[in-house]
Write a protein that holds these residues in place. Structure first.
Motif: not given
Ligand SMILES: Nc1ncnc2c1ncn2[C@@H]1O[C@H](COP(=O)(O)OP(=O)(O)O)[C@@H](O)[C@H]1O
Ligand SMILES: [Mg+2]
Lengths: 289, 395
Positions: B13, B40, B42, B61-62, B65, B67-68
């Protein structure tokens, strides 16, 4: 202190004055010289539309306009109280012999608002969707809103001459910021997961805008339109200084002749129109969920 | 058949990710990249396949990555590097137009926060995807009504979402995804916001719908029980990478590291352990051709009291007890056929421990685990259940 209040002060900087004013004037002169044909065409076109607007409203006897407006107020707000307020307010205006002035003011306000909204909403959308554009547009809006209102009147005159077109021009400039600002705000406030859902189903940018972003920012955009109307009204009154007639003209006349009673009556007319327009647009705003 | 193939997918990101990517390629850990560049990582190099018709659960865990990763697959998030193949086509280089088409036809997405449009009625929400495709009103109404019926909300079409409970809103979300009849369902913690009872109900419903529709599902969750219930296979993510991949049972029985073990600590083992996981391999078996002496010898050497007998194809025939073997030796008989008891219980390796426990109570013999062809795979005695539970659950 005493001297200062008498206006006898003279604190000049030892460095020569930066000619900001001169530059602006030179620019305006250049524009008027080179675009005289264009500004005249715009001027005539605008004037004829506003005249037509006024003529149509004047064509009907006051009581018809009063009934129709009252019905509209009731239909949109669904509140008896507001219908009552509308009918009483308009009757009072008629009674005070301010009807013609009110129609002129109303026409100018509505026309200016339509123009401001037609220009303002697309600019607001653009500002919402494009970060760089927003970075440029927002400071300009701040600037426009802090500049004293009647400063806009001055450059309008060389372009469009004294009268209703200059008044409209200045009014649009003065009233457009909330339309832009709140459109941008409304669109940017739409929950990101809804935008994501829209994208996930393969929406084009236009589909996303029309089916999701605009409907969901409707309330905020309407709040902007409401503010634009209110600003138009206040500017139309000020614009009497450069020859716009209407309620502002009545106020202006009262000031020149020092007739406080007459000025108060005209002012009361402005307040009534302001309240009615405000309540109706508030109603439009909250009609949709 | 492989439906989706993901190869070495990376998402960093930030606007200025080049430097971060260079560091990443050199193998510098993500914490250090974040500290040095503010970017980051992701998803940090993930590869896997999803087969047609299966439910793949991505767990972690939350912040791990998940969702990404899911959003990279339909390119709601642009990958920094790596490849994604859908039905064999590389979609990473796909034009915006083909991408829209792909999202419209192939992917249905369901969101954690439901993401139902509040300005549209339930049926209009369900119609959204079809409307975007330009399907005619009557046709899309019909398809949407079918989808609504599938999730049990037939009567609710004209209501606005605000009148619906969370569970019902997510049904709308599911119906909206199903209405376009996609090959692939992407579900991001779709049930996580629901309370436990409704959540279980929705899981059952998804299983039911899936048994009829046979979609390819990628389901994100941070809940192991949910993963086990829904997933044909599970991918475990940590800090943007996959730490383990396998069936729920493989992951439970052989947690690849502490992280995975932590995850499975709280699972009710009797629900997820199957016969296969706790059976002992049947190293000592008798054959039909064996004489009573051989049988007795085998029994005594293994320190048990009875032995399963198989034919030369290893198919189960029955069980012989040590006493009976001894008694026919005295009588001088050479054939064990007369003493083979056919009164044994056989079970399949998939039988969960839950069902197995009551069987163990009323049988004096061990239970034979056999495959479809009745071949003996393993043996379960009472002790092995306790041992199985203790090994996983108590640590
Ligand atoms: N749009 C974004 N910009 C910057 N960092 C992001 C963004 N989306 C997610 N992240 C970072 O990427 C990592 C993975 O996030 P995410 O995929 O949402 O995790 P999960 O769904 O497993 O909780 C986290 O550290 C989060 O802070
Ligand atoms: Mg997530």
């Amino acid at each position: 202190m005493q001297d200062l209040l008498k206006g006898e002060w003279n604190n000049k900087m030892p460095i020569p004055k930066i000619p900001i004013g001169n530059i602006i004037e030179a620019g305006i002169e250049w524009l008027t010289k080179n675009f005289a044909g264009l500004t005249r065409a715009i001027s005539q076109f605008t004037a004829s539309i506003i005249d037509a607007f006024i003529d149509i409203l004047m064509f009907f006897p006051p009581w018809i306009i009063i009934i129709v407006t009252t019905f509209i107020a009731w239909y949109i707000t669904k509140k008896i109280k507001i219908a009552f307020l509308t009918i009483l307010g308009l009757l009072l205006i008629w009674n005070l012999d301010l009807w013609d002035a009110t129609i002129i003011t109303l026409s100018l306000v509505l026309f200016s608002t339509v123009i401001a909204v037609i220009i303002g909403i697309p600019i607001g959308i653009f500002a919402a969707l494009n970060n760089r554009a927003r970075g440029i547009i927002m400071p300009i809006l701040d600037f426009m809103q802090t500049m004293p209102a009647f400063v806009y009147l001055i450059p309008a005159i060389p372009f469009f001459g004294l009268g209703v077109v200059s008044a409209t021009f200045a009014t649009v400039i003065f009233a457009i910021p909330p339309a832009i600002r709140l459109t941008a705000l409304g669109i940017r406030q739409v929950a990101p997961e809804l935008i994501e859902a829209s994208d996930a189903f393969g929406s084009t940018r236009m589909q996303k805008l029309i089916k999701v972003q605009l409907p969901l920012s409707y309330q905020t955009i309407m709040a902007g339109v409401n503010q634009t109307i209110m600003l138009s009204l206040s500017m139309v009154v000020i614009a009497a200084m450069i020859g716009a007639k209407g309620l502002g003209g009545e106020v202006w006349k009262a000031i020149q002749r020092f007739r406080p009673g007459m000025g108060f009556e005209a002012g009361l007319g402005v307040v009534i129109i302001a309240i009615i327009l405000d309540r109706i647009t508030q109603g439009v705003r909250s009609r949709r969920t | 058949m492989v439906k989706i193939k993901v190869e070495n997918l990376v998402k960093i990101f930030g606007d200025n990710y080049k430097k971060a990517k260079e560091m990443f390629d050199k193998g510098i850990p993500k914490e250090e990249i974040l500290k040095k560049t503010g970017h980051t990582v992701g998803v940090g190099g993930v590869s896997f396949k999803v087969y047609e018709g299966e439910t793949l659960v991505v767990m972690g865990l939350s912040g791990s990555g998940k969702s990404t990763l899911l959003r990279l697959i339909n390119r709601l998030i642009e990958p920094t590097s790596g490849r994604i193949y859908v039905d064999g086509d590389d979609i990473t280089g796909m034009s915006q137009k083909s991408l829209l088409n792909l999202r419209r036809k192939k992917f249905g997405m369901v969101f954690q926060k439901f993401a139902i449009f509040p300005h549209r009625t339930v049926i209009q929400n369900v119609e959204y995807g079809l409307e975007i495709q330009g399907i005619l009103p009557e046709q899309r109404r019909k398809k949407s009504e079918e989808a609504l019926e599938l999730v049990g909300l037939k009567e609710w079409g004209d209501k606005y979402p605000k009148h619906l409970s969370g569970g019902m809103q997510q049904r709308v979300g599911l119906a909206r995804a199903l209405a376009i009849d996609p090959d692939i369902l992407l579900m991001d913690e779709a049930f996580s916001a629901l309370d436990p009872l409704i959540r279980r109900e929705m899981q059952d419903e998804l299983i039911d719908i899936q048994s009829r529709m046979k979609k390819t599902i990628i389901f994100i969750t941070h809940d192991l029980d949910e993963a086990i219930k829904l997933g044909d296979r599970i991918i475990l993510m940590k800090d943007g990478v996959v730490v383990q991949e396998g069936t729920s049972e493989e992951i439970l029985t052989n947690p690849s590291d502490e992280y995975v073990e932590k995850f499975i600590e709280h699972v009710d083992m009797s629900k997820v352990l199957t016969a296969q996981a706790i059976m002992k391999s049947a190293e000592t078996v008798g054959f039909l051709k064996d004489g009573p002496r051989t049988i007795l010898r085998k029994i005594q050497e293994a320190g048990i009291s009875s032995i399963f007998v198989v034919d030369n194809q290893h198919k189960i025939q029955g069980i012989v007890e040590a006493e009976d073997a001894a008694s026919i030796i005295k009588k001088g008989e050479k054939d064990i056929k007369s003493i083979i008891s056919r009164n044994i219980k056989t079970i399949s390796p998939e039988m969960p421990l839950n069902d197995l426990l009551p069987m163990m109570v009323d049988t004096k013999y061990p239970v034979a685990v056999v495959n479809d062809e009745k071949r003996l795979l393993g043996v379960i005695v009472r002790g092995s259940i306790i041992a199985g539970l203790a090994k996983r659950g108590v640590e």
